[in-house]
Every structure is written in structure tokens, then in C-alpha cells.
Design a protein around this motif. Structure first.
Motif, PDB file in Angstrom:
ATOM      1  N   SER A  11       0.909  -1.100  -0.174  1.00  9.13           N
ATOM      2  CA  SER A  11      -0.138  -0.030   0.231  1.00  9.13           C
ATOM      3  C   SER A  11       0.824   1.319   0.114  1.00  9.13           C
ATOM      4  O   SER A  11       0.249   2.416  -0.069  1.00  9.13           O
ATOM      5  CB  SER A  11      -1.069  -0.084   1.207  1.00  9.13           C
ATOM      6  N   PHE A  12       2.036   1.062  -0.041  1.00  7.15           N
ATOM      7  CA  PHE A  12       3.122   2.375   0.204  1.00  7.15           C
ATOM      8  C   PHE A  12       4.254   2.315  -0.313  1.00  7.15           C
ATOM      9  O   PHE A  12       5.345   2.310   0.168  1.00  7.15           O
ATOM     10  CB  PHE A  12       3.258   2.559   1.757  1.00  7.15           C
ATOM     11  N   GLY A  13       4.272   1.822  -1.731  1.00  6.25           N
ATOM     12  CA  GLY A  13       5.361   1.896  -2.512  1.00  6.25           C
ATOM     13  C   GLY A  13       6.024   3.328  -2.976  1.00  6.25           C
ATOM     14  O   GLY A  13       5.317   4.152  -3.363  1.00  6.25           O
ATOM     15  N   THR A  14       7.231   3.311  -3.079  1.00  3.01           N
ATOM     16  CA  THR A  14       8.106   4.515  -3.401  1.00  3.01           C
ATOM     17  C   THR A  14       9.036   4.305  -4.633  1.00  3.01           C
ATOM     18  O   THR A  14       9.493   5.290  -4.786  1.00  3.01           O
ATOM     19  CB  THR A  14       8.832   5.343  -2.190  1.00  3.01           C
ATOM     20  N   VAL A  15       9.093   3.270  -5.222  1.00  3.12           N
ATOM     21  CA  VAL A  15      10.068   3.057  -6.061  1.00  3.12           C
ATOM     22  C   VAL A  15       9.718   2.662  -7.499  1.00  3.12           C
ATOM     23  O   VAL A  15      10.257   2.334  -8.451  1.00  3.12           O
ATOM     24  CB  VAL A  15      11.130   1.915  -5.745  1.00  3.12           C
ATOM     25  N   ASP A  16       8.268   2.363  -7.569  1.00  2.00           N
ATOM     26  CA  ASP A  16       7.772   1.891  -8.808  1.00  2.00           C
ATOM     27  C   ASP A  16       6.763   3.110  -9.490  1.00  2.00           C
ATOM     28  O   ASP A  16       5.617   2.914  -9.438  1.00  2.00           O
ATOM     29  CB  ASP A  16       6.966   0.604  -8.742  1.00  2.00           C
ATOM     30  N   GLY A  17       7.407   4.058  -9.928  1.00  2.55           N
ATOM     31  CA  GLY A  17       6.589   5.153 -10.604  1.00  2.55           C
ATOM     32  C   GLY A  17       6.576   6.245  -9.728  1.00  2.55           C
ATOM     33  O   GLY A  17       7.282   6.214  -8.661  1.00  2.55           O
ATOM     34  N   PRO A  18       6.197   7.343 -10.011  1.00  4.28           N
ATOM     35  CA  PRO A  18       6.030   8.795  -9.508  1.00  4.28           C
ATOM     36  C   PRO A  18       5.018   8.853  -8.297  1.00  4.28           C
ATOM     37  O   PRO A  18       4.184   8.103  -8.311  1.00  4.28           O
ATOM     38  CB  PRO A  18       5.646   9.728 -10.572  1.00  4.28           C
ATOM     39  N   GLY A  19       5.707   9.330  -6.940  1.00  2.29           N
ATOM     40  CA  GLY A  19       4.918   9.624  -5.970  1.00  2.29           C
ATOM     41  C   GLY A  19       4.715   8.371  -5.232  1.00  2.29           C
ATOM     42  O   GLY A  19       5.373   7.161  -5.404  1.00  2.29           O
ATOM     43  N   ILE A  20       3.727   8.318  -4.209  1.00  3.87           N
ATOM     44  CA  ILE A  20       3.430   7.151  -3.500  1.00  3.87           C
ATOM     45  C   ILE A  20       2.374   6.256  -4.129  1.00  3.87           C
ATOM     46  O   ILE A  20       1.586   6.887  -4.831  1.00  3.87           O
ATOM     47  CB  ILE A  20       2.810   7.545  -2.106  1.00  3.87           C
ATOM     48  N   ARG A  21       2.643   5.133  -4.290  1.00  2.68           N
ATOM     49  CA  ARG A  21       2.034   4.141  -5.194  1.00  2.68           C
ATOM     50  C   ARG A  21       1.344   2.823  -4.386  1.00  2.68           C
ATOM     51  O   ARG A  21       2.040   2.357  -3.479  1.00  2.68           O
ATOM     52  CB  ARG A  21       2.918   3.599  -6.344  1.00  2.68           C
ATOM     53  N   TYR A  22       0.166   2.613  -4.820  1.00  3.42           N
ATOM     54  CA  TYR A  22      -0.394   1.308  -4.300  1.00  3.42           C
ATOM     55  C   TYR A  22       0.322   0.261  -5.273  1.00  3.42           C
ATOM     56  O   TYR A  22      -0.169   0.510  -6.551  1.00  3.42           O
ATOM     57  CB  TYR A  22      -1.855   1.315  -4.188  1.00  3.42           C
ATOM     58  N   VAL A  23       1.131  -0.639  -4.928  1.00  5.00           N
ATOM     59  CA  VAL A  23       1.711  -1.712  -6.202  1.00  5.00           C
ATOM     60  C   VAL A  23       1.078  -3.141  -5.896  1.00  5.00           C
ATOM     61  O   VAL A  23       0.776  -3.607  -4.826  1.00  5.00           O
ATOM     62  CB  VAL A  23       2.997  -1.736  -5.755  1.00  5.00           C
ATOM     63  N   ILE A  24       0.580  -3.359  -7.054  1.00  3.51           N
ATOM     64  CA  ILE A  24       0.048  -4.813  -7.127  1.00  3.51           C
ATOM     65  C   ILE A  24       0.900  -5.602  -7.814  1.00  3.51           C
ATOM     66  O   ILE A  24       1.469  -5.529  -8.937  1.00  3.51           O
ATOM     67  CB  ILE A  24      -1.238  -4.961  -7.917  1.00  3.51           C
ATOM     68  N   PHE A  25       1.216  -6.830  -7.116  1.00  2.00           N
ATOM     69  CA  PHE A  25       2.228  -7.878  -7.710  1.00  2.00           C
ATOM     70  C   PHE A  25       1.503  -8.925  -8.477  1.00  2.00           C
ATOM     71  O   PHE A  25       0.833  -9.582  -7.675  1.00  2.00           O
ATOM     72  CB  PHE A  25       3.523  -8.246  -6.834  1.00  2.00           C
ATOM     73  N   ALA A  26       1.576  -9.063  -9.785  1.00  2.00           N
ATOM     74  CA  ALA A  26       0.864 -10.194 -10.366  1.00  2.00           C
ATOM     75  C   ALA A  26       1.556 -11.441 -10.335  1.00  2.00           C
ATOM     76  O   ALA A  26       2.582 -11.609 -10.064  1.00  2.00           O
ATOM     77  CB  ALA A  26       0.762  -9.902 -11.879  1.00  2.00           C
ATOM     78  N   GLN A  68      -3.530   9.722  -4.400  1.00  2.00           N
ATOM     79  CA  GLN A  68      -4.184  10.666  -5.633  1.00  2.00           C
ATOM     80  C   GLN A  68      -3.105  11.886  -5.832  1.00  2.00           C
ATOM     81  O   GLN A  68      -3.441  12.576  -6.962  1.00  2.00           O
ATOM     82  CB  GLN A  68      -5.558  10.861  -5.527  1.00  2.00           C
ATOM     83  N   LYS A  69      -2.837  12.204  -4.877  1.00  2.00           N
ATOM     84  CA  LYS A  69      -2.022  13.599  -4.874  1.00  2.00           C
ATOM     85  C   LYS A  69      -1.065  13.779  -6.065  1.00  2.00           C
ATOM     86  O   LYS A  69      -1.244  14.384  -7.052  1.00  2.00           O
ATOM     87  CB  LYS A  69      -1.330  13.902  -3.542  1.00  2.00           C
ATOM     88  N   ARG A  70       0.277  12.628  -6.024  1.00  2.00           N
ATOM     89  CA  ARG A  70       1.254  12.933  -6.910  1.00  2.00           C
ATOM     90  C   ARG A  70       1.498  11.302  -7.489  1.00  2.00           C
ATOM     91  O   ARG A  70       2.322  11.186  -8.154  1.00  2.00           O
ATOM     92  CB  ARG A  70       2.409  13.529  -6.498  1.00  2.00           C
ATOM     93  N   GLY A  71       0.970  10.456  -6.718  1.00  2.00           N
ATOM     94  CA  GLY A  71       1.101   9.128  -6.732  1.00  2.00           C
ATOM     95  C   GLY A  71       0.295   8.324  -7.637  1.00  2.00           C
ATOM     96  O   GLY A  71      -0.300   8.877  -8.725  1.00  2.00           O
ATOM     97  N   GLY A  72      -0.118   7.224  -7.366  1.00  2.00           N
ATOM     98  CA  GLY A  72      -1.174   6.329  -8.102  1.00  2.00           C
ATOM     99  C   GLY A  72      -1.173   4.943  -7.714  1.00  2.00           C
ATOM    100  O   GLY A  72      -0.614   4.431  -6.562  1.00  2.00           O
ATOM    101  N   VAL A  73      -1.261   3.860  -9.048  1.00  2.00           N
ATOM    102  CA  VAL A  73      -1.235   2.536  -8.660  1.00  2.00           C
ATOM    103  C   VAL A  73      -0.294   1.983  -9.596  1.00  2.00           C
ATOM    104  O   VAL A  73      -0.332   2.625 -10.729  1.00  2.00           O
ATOM    105  CB  VAL A  73      -2.587   1.682  -8.874  1.00  2.00           C
ATOM    106  N   THR A  74       0.454   1.167  -9.082  1.00  2.00           N
ATOM    107  CA  THR A  74       1.480   0.417 -10.153  1.00  2.00           C
ATOM    108  C   THR A  74       1.100  -1.140 -10.240  1.00  2.00           C
ATOM    109  O   THR A  74       1.129  -1.829  -9.184  1.00  2.00           O
ATOM    110  CB  THR A  74       2.869   0.770  -9.943  1.00  2.00           C
ATOM    111  N   PHE A  75       0.995  -1.739 -11.587  1.00  2.00           N
ATOM    112  CA  PHE A  75       0.858  -3.222 -11.638  1.00  2.00           C
ATOM    113  C   PHE A  75       2.155  -3.515 -12.063  1.00  2.00           C
ATOM    114  O   PHE A  75       2.695  -3.402 -12.884  1.00  2.00           O
ATOM    115  CB  PHE A  75      -0.118  -3.493 -12.778  1.00  2.00           C
TER     116      PHE A  75
END
Ligand code: SF4
Length: 242
Positions: A11-26, A68-75
Motif C-alpha cells: 500500500s505504500f510503494g515509493t520506487v515503482d513510478g512517481p509519488g506514493i503508489r499502491y503496488v499490485i504484484f501479479a 491521488q495527490k502525486r502517486g497512483g497505482v502500479t501493476f
């Protein structure tokens, strides 16, 4: 209704794309990269988490205020392209909620589902393993044809792209291959930056736990001096490197 096969959620990824990301590992990957630090994601099926795109969005929505501010989701993965239809459904729902979507992929599959999924993808993090065809086969177990077709399509649709490249001593830390890669990528105008990822051995224990031999035993972590050298090669071609 598509069901996603998911290995894990962060729920708090900081290395997979811009900003703070929710990261889903397939769950599931057709490659067998020698340096992979997530071999536990390889097996297709039997995922620890199985859910619909709607349920996944509900989970993500709990963190909406700060992603939502500067981050998002990363798959990420594993390999999300194996479940392109599900990822496309999920990204479409994210769009409706104004959540930025990033896809972290090896680009190893290219079909109509992938094309459709890319319509709802804001940013692609494309992991180019190497531009050396012989080494690509040895390093990943597949030829580079599909990843290059994927890369060309990203240019065709002008999709914002960050190239990721793992720099591994004695494999990809090689002046000629790095220079060839920088030259090769230069004409691709949709590339916004290059991310060089220094090889490390953090994932080695997972192989042991799985009763497998670690393929790069004896290969040392990339040091800061070596990373700097690799960075210079791309900077000299005018790329933004991080
Ligand atoms: S593509 Fe990623 S998950 Fe798949 S084997 Fe390579 S490093 Fe591991």
C-alpha cells in the motif's frame, strides 16, 4: 467476470513510478531472469490473492487520499501482461476515479488485450533486459523480439515510458552493451527517463527457501562506482537518468 491472480499487495510503494503508489504484484511470469529477486511470483495460477477488478479498486480506494495527490497505482509482477484483460479492466476503473496508472513490465507479450490495456495506462515502466540478442536469451530464457515489438508500439502510440535496466556485474555491466543500448534507445521520443537498477543479492534467500540453486551465485552487488559509470553512458546520450 475476470478474476486477477495476485501475488501480493503493497500500500505504500515509493520506487515503482512517481509519488506514493499502491503496488499490485501479479502472480505468474514466463521469463526466468537469472537475477530475478521474485522467483516466488513465477508460477502461473494458485495465486495467494484472487479478486475482481472491482474488489481490487475498493481495496485501493482506502488509500486514495494519499496516492491521488502525486502517486497512483502500479501493476508489477511477476508479469502483468499475462493478465492484460484483468489489468485493463482495473486500470479503466482507476481512470474513472482519477487515479494514475503505471504498468511495470518486461514487454514479453504483445496482443490485442495488451493494446487495449495500454489505452488505460498512463505510464509504462519497461524493463529492457539487454540489447545484446545472445545475452538476452541467456539472461531471460526468451528472445528479445516481443519486448522490442512492445517498445515500438509504445512509440507508435506515444505512451509516456520510463526504461528500467538492471545493471549486473559480468552480465549487463559491460561498456559496449550499455553504449549500444543507449544508442538504440535514443530515437524513441516517448522515453521520459532511464532508471538504472543496481543488481543486488537480496532475493537469493528465496531460491534457498524454494529448494533451488541461486543462478548468480558468486556475482557481487553492483557498487556505486560501477553504477556511476553506467549512468554516465546514458547521460552522455542526453537521457534523464535516475
Ligand atoms: S520478468 Fe521480472 S518477475 Fe519475471 S523472471 Fe524477470 S525479473 Fe523475475
Amino acid at each position: 467476470m475476470q478474476i486477477g491472480n495476485i501475488h501480493s499487495l503493497e500500500s505504500f510503494g515509493t520506487v515503482d513510478g512517481p509519488g506514493i503508489r499502491y503496488v499490485i504484484f501479479a502472480q505468474g511470469c514466463p521469463l526466468r531472469c537469472l537475477y530475478c529477486h521474485n522467483p516466488d511470483t513465477w508460477k502461473v495460477g494458485n495465486a495467494p490473492i484472487q479478486m475482481t477488478a472491482e474488489a481490487l479498486l475498493q481495496e485501493v480506494s482506502k488509500y486514495k487520499t494519499y496516492i491521488q495527490k502525486r502517486g497512483g497505482v502500479t501493476f508489477s509482477g511477476g508479469e502483468p501482461l499475462l493478465q492484460a484483460r484483468f489489468v485493463g479492466d482495473f486500470f479503466r476503473l482507476c481512470r474513472q476515479e482519477n487515479i494514475h496508472t503505471a504498468l511495470d513490465t518486461s514487454g514479453c507479450l504483445f496482443n490485442d488485450d495488451v493494446k487495449q490495456m495500454l489505452e488505460y495506462t498512463d505510464l509504462v515502466l519497461l524493463d529492457i533486459k539487454t540489447i545484446n540478442a545472445t545475452l538476452h536469451q541467456k539472461l531471460t530464457g526468451i528472445s528479445q523480439d516481443k519486448p522490442l515489438a512492445f517498445l515500438n508500439y509504445l512509440q507508435e502510440i506515444n505512451k509516456p515510458t520510463w526504461i528500467r535496466h538492471v545493471v549486473v556485474p559480468t552480465f549487463t555491466f559491460n561498456e559496449k552493451d550499455l553504449t549500444d543500448l543507449a544508442h538504440f534507445l535514443k530515437p524513441y521520443t516517448m522515453i521520459e527517463r532511464i532508471e538504472l537498477l543496481p543488481y543486488h543479492t537480496y532475493g537469493a534467500f528465496k531460491y534457498e527457501e524454494m529448494g533451488k540453486k541461486y543462478p548468480l551465485e558468486g556475482v557481487e552487488d553492483l557498487n556505486s562506482e560501477q553504477l556511476k559509470k553506467a549512468e554516465e553512458i546514458f547521460k552522455n546520450e542526453g537521457f534523464v537518468v535516475s
